[in-house]
Write a protein that holds these residues in place. Structure first.
Motif, mmCIF file in Angstrom:
data_model
loop_
_atom_site.group_PDB
_atom_site.id
_atom_site.type_symbol
_atom_site.label_atom_id
_atom_site.label_comp_id
_atom_site.label_asym_id
_atom_site.label_seq_id
_atom_site.Cartn_x
_atom_site.Cartn_y
_atom_site.Cartn_z
ATOM 1 N N ILE A 248 2.930 -11.486 -0.790
ATOM 2 C CA ILE A 248 2.238 -10.259 -1.175
ATOM 3 C C ILE A 248 3.207 -9.085 -1.312
ATOM 4 C CG2 ILE A 248 0.569 -8.520 -0.390
ATOM 5 C CD1 ILE A 248 -1.066 -10.837 0.827
ATOM 6 N N ILE A 249 4.223 -9.009 -0.435
ATOM 7 C CA ILE A 249 5.118 -7.844 -0.467
ATOM 8 C C ILE A 249 6.049 -7.819 -1.677
ATOM 9 C CG2 ILE A 249 5.059 -7.502 2.041
ATOM 10 C CD1 ILE A 249 7.978 -8.606 2.064
ATOM 11 N N THR A 250 6.025 -8.861 -2.506
ATOM 12 C CA THR A 250 6.814 -8.809 -3.742
ATOM 13 C C THR A 250 6.110 -7.984 -4.815
ATOM 14 O OG1 THR A 250 5.851 -10.853 -4.649
ATOM 15 C CG2 THR A 250 7.841 -11.073 -3.285
ATOM 16 N N ALA A 251 4.852 -7.633 -4.586
ATOM 17 C CA ALA A 251 4.082 -6.821 -5.530
ATOM 18 C C ALA A 251 4.555 -5.365 -5.492
ATOM 19 C CB ALA A 251 2.596 -6.895 -5.184
ATOM 20 N N PRO A 252 4.118 -4.558 -6.451
ATOM 21 C CA PRO A 252 4.468 -3.132 -6.418
ATOM 22 C C PRO A 252 3.921 -2.412 -5.192
ATOM 23 C CG PRO A 252 3.759 -3.775 -8.621
ATOM 24 C CD PRO A 252 3.449 -4.931 -7.716
ATOM 25 N N ASP A 253 2.726 -2.824 -4.739
ATOM 26 C CA ASP A 253 2.053 -2.142 -3.638
ATOM 27 C C ASP A 253 1.165 -3.160 -2.916
ATOM 28 O OD1 ASP A 253 -0.216 -0.466 -2.355
ATOM 29 O OD2 ASP A 253 1.175 1.081 -3.033
ATOM 30 N N ILE A 254 1.021 -3.022 -1.599
ATOM 31 C CA ILE A 254 0.244 -4.015 -0.840
ATOM 32 C C ILE A 254 -1.137 -3.529 -0.436
ATOM 33 C CG2 ILE A 254 2.368 -5.033 0.078
ATOM 34 C CD1 ILE A 254 1.451 -3.756 2.842
ATOM 35 N N SER A 255 -1.565 -2.367 -0.905
ATOM 36 C CA SER A 255 -2.840 -1.819 -0.435
ATOM 37 C C SER A 255 -4.005 -2.777 -0.692
ATOM 38 C CB SER A 255 -3.103 -0.457 -1.071
ATOM 39 O OG SER A 255 -3.050 -0.536 -2.484
ATOM 40 N N TYR A 256 -3.902 -3.597 -1.732
ATOM 41 C CA TYR A 256 -4.986 -4.532 -2.046
ATOM 42 C C TYR A 256 -5.182 -5.590 -0.967
ATOM 43 C CZ TYR A 256 -1.670 -8.220 -3.433
ATOM 44 O OH TYR A 256 -0.688 -9.180 -3.447
ATOM 45 N N ALA A 257 -4.197 -5.754 -0.068
ATOM 46 C CA ALA A 257 -4.299 -6.742 1.005
ATOM 47 C C ALA A 257 -5.161 -6.253 2.163
ATOM 48 C CB ALA A 257 -2.907 -7.107 1.513
ATOM 49 N N GLY A 258 -5.678 -5.042 2.056
ATOM 50 C CA GLY A 258 -6.431 -4.453 3.153
ATOM 51 C C GLY A 258 -7.738 -5.134 3.486
ATOM 52 N N ILE A 259 -8.269 -5.916 2.563
ATOM 53 C CA ILE A 259 -9.504 -6.652 2.844
ATOM 54 C C ILE A 259 -9.185 -7.906 3.655
ATOM 55 C CG2 ILE A 259 -11.407 -7.945 1.780
ATOM 56 C CD1 ILE A 259 -11.292 -5.916 -0.528
ATOM 57 N N MET A 260 -8.039 -8.485 3.405
ATOM 58 C CA MET A 260 -7.627 -9.711 4.095
ATOM 59 C C MET A 260 -6.917 -9.410 5.413
ATOM 60 S SD MET A 260 -5.333 -12.833 2.520
ATOM 61 C CE MET A 260 -6.510 -13.072 1.187
ATOM 62 N N ASP A 261 -6.141 -8.338 5.456
ATOM 63 C CA ASP A 261 -5.331 -7.980 6.625
ATOM 64 C C ASP A 261 -5.733 -6.612 7.160
ATOM 65 O OD1 ASP A 261 -3.827 -10.276 6.560
ATOM 66 O OD2 ASP A 261 -2.109 -9.369 5.561
ATOM 67 N N SER A 262 -5.516 -6.414 8.454
ATOM 68 C CA SER A 262 -5.804 -5.117 9.063
ATOM 69 C C SER A 262 -4.573 -4.227 9.040
ATOM 70 C CB SER A 262 -6.259 -5.301 10.517
ATOM 71 O OG SER A 262 -6.349 -4.052 11.158
ATOM 72 N N SER A 263 -4.716 -3.063 8.454
ATOM 73 C CA SER A 263 -3.609 -2.104 8.434
ATOM 74 C C SER A 263 -3.450 -1.407 9.780
ATOM 75 C CB SER A 263 -3.821 -1.067 7.330
ATOM 76 O OG SER A 263 -5.035 -0.359 7.547
ATOM 77 N N ASP A 264 -4.426 -1.592 10.682
ATOM 78 C CA ASP A 264 -4.357 -0.974 12.008
ATOM 79 C C ASP A 264 -3.169 -1.498 12.810
ATOM 80 O OD1 ASP A 264 -6.655 0.387 11.386
ATOM 81 O OD2 ASP A 264 -7.990 -0.937 12.524
ATOM 82 N N LEU A 265 -2.660 -2.684 12.442
ATOM 83 C CA LEU A 265 -1.533 -3.270 13.161
ATOM 84 C C LEU A 265 -0.208 -2.640 12.754
ATOM 85 C CD1 LEU A 265 -2.594 -7.044 13.130
ATOM 86 C CD2 LEU A 265 -2.662 -5.451 15.051
ATOM 87 N N ALA A 266 -0.256 -1.745 11.789
ATOM 88 C CA ALA A 266 0.969 -1.077 11.320
ATOM 89 C C ALA A 266 0.772 0.435 11.322
ATOM 90 C CB ALA A 266 1.333 -1.565 9.926
ATOM 91 N N PRO A 267 0.615 1.043 12.492
ATOM 92 C CA PRO A 267 0.313 2.478 12.569
ATOM 93 C C PRO A 267 1.423 3.384 12.054
ATOM 94 C CG PRO A 267 0.830 1.599 14.754
ATOM 95 C CD PRO A 267 0.704 0.422 13.832
ATOM 96 N N GLU A 268 2.650 2.841 11.958
ATOM 97 C CA GLU A 268 3.777 3.661 11.494
ATOM 98 C C GLU A 268 4.005 3.545 9.982
ATOM 99 O OE1 GLU A 268 7.297 3.432 14.293
ATOM 100 O OE2 GLU A 268 6.027 1.840 15.120
ATOM 101 N N LEU A 269 3.210 2.718 9.323
ATOM 102 C CA LEU A 269 3.371 2.537 7.877
ATOM 103 C C LEU A 269 2.596 3.618 7.137
ATOM 104 C CD1 LEU A 269 4.555 0.680 5.633
ATOM 105 C CD2 LEU A 269 2.346 -0.508 5.640
ATOM 106 N N THR A 270 3.300 4.491 6.458
ATOM 107 C CA THR A 270 2.646 5.599 5.741
ATOM 108 C C THR A 270 2.685 5.416 4.233
ATOM 109 O OG1 THR A 270 4.728 6.840 5.760
ATOM 110 C CG2 THR A 270 3.184 7.252 7.567
ATOM 111 N N ASP A 271 3.418 4.398 3.775
ATOM 112 C CA ASP A 271 3.609 4.185 2.342
ATOM 113 C C ASP A 271 3.525 2.690 2.070
ATOM 114 O OD1 ASP A 271 4.441 4.028 -0.265
ATOM 115 O OD2 ASP A 271 6.514 4.631 0.134
ATOM 116 N N THR A 272 2.568 2.258 1.265
ATOM 117 C CA THR A 272 2.348 0.826 1.043
ATOM 118 C C THR A 272 3.069 0.281 -0.189
ATOM 119 O OG1 THR A 272 0.265 1.338 -0.104
ATOM 120 C CG2 THR A 272 0.126 0.767 2.238
ATOM 121 N N THR A 273 3.930 1.102 -0.802
ATOM 122 C CA THR A 273 4.734 0.549 -1.892
ATOM 123 C C THR A 273 5.660 -0.521 -1.326
ATOM 124 O OG1 THR A 273 6.408 2.291 -1.629
ATOM 125 C CG2 THR A 273 4.671 2.644 -3.273
ATOM 126 N N ALA A 274 5.843 -1.608 -2.096
ATOM 127 C CA ALA A 274 6.550 -2.770 -1.571
ATOM 128 C C ALA A 274 7.797 -3.084 -2.406
ATOM 129 C CB ALA A 274 5.591 -3.955 -1.502
#
Length: 204
Positions: A123-149
């Motif tokens: 997934i991280i080879t994509a331009p941005d990973i925000s679309y993974a938010g339905i499958m994965d919880s972003s709560d596990l990455a509280p320091e991530l402020t930018d989802t560009t990959a």
């Protein structure tokens, strides 16, 4: 640039071996397991590690979160194959960004290193990973402020398509993001092989 993107290393290792042999890529692998470290189920890591060794690879596993930036850079600088495991995509991207590793990975790809990504690692080879938010919880990455990959491909891998326990999340992702990003769904037995000439889907 050579990429091998899959939902499951364990179920596509024969496809990976075909790529390694065909492209005469070295057999020294750095296996980044960071994404799996925040998941309840991570027993698959041992299975994947053993599978890589069965392919004749010399494997060094590493958790980027537990390493200094200097050590992480040194290991990525010297491997022929960089394999990145599945797990939480947001946590993985957070830790790679904290160690400033995205530009290094891109440079090493231009120098002939093979990138093999599984699920989150794909997934991280994509331009941005925000679309993974339905499958994965972003709560596990509280320091991530930018989802560009990594932005290595112009599509966005959707792993585990039609596979439990992810089938519902995959379908919801398609419904929400189909008009926003170019999704490329693959099941657990398929892999996407990418070169400068384009990409093709290997497997069933």
């Amino acid at each position: 640039m050579t990429l091998f993107l899959t939902s499951s290393f364990a179920e596509t290792k024969d496809l990976l071996l075909t790529v390694l042999n065909k492209d005469k890529i070295g057999k020294d692998m750095l296996f980044i397991t960071t994404a799996a470290q925040v998941e309840e189920y991570r027993h698959f890591i041992d299975q994947v590690y053993k599978g890589f060794e069965e392919l004749g690879l010399t494997v060094t596993s590493a958790d980027i979160a537990e390493m200094s930036e200097k050590d992480a850079v040194r290991k990525i600088e010297t491997c022929s194959v960089l394999a990145v495991s599945g797990g939480n995509t947001f946590y993985l991207l957070q830790e790679l960004k904290k160690k400033n590793l995205l530009p290094l990975i891109c440079r090493r790809l231009s120098e002939g290193m093979l990138y093999a990504g599984e699920s989150a690692g794909a997934i991280i080879t994509a331009p941005d990973i925000s679309y993974a938010g339905i499958m994965d919880s972003s709560d596990l990455a509280p320091e991530l402020t930018d989802t560009t990959a990594l932005d290595l491909v112009d599509f966005s891998i959707l792993p585990h398509f039609g596979e439990e326990p992810f089938a519902t999340a995959c379908q919801q992702t398609i419904e929400v993001y189909r008009d926003k990003v170019q999704l490329l769904p693959i099941n657990n037995h398929q892999a996407v092989f990418v070169t400068e000439k384009g990409y093709r889907i290997l497997g069933e």
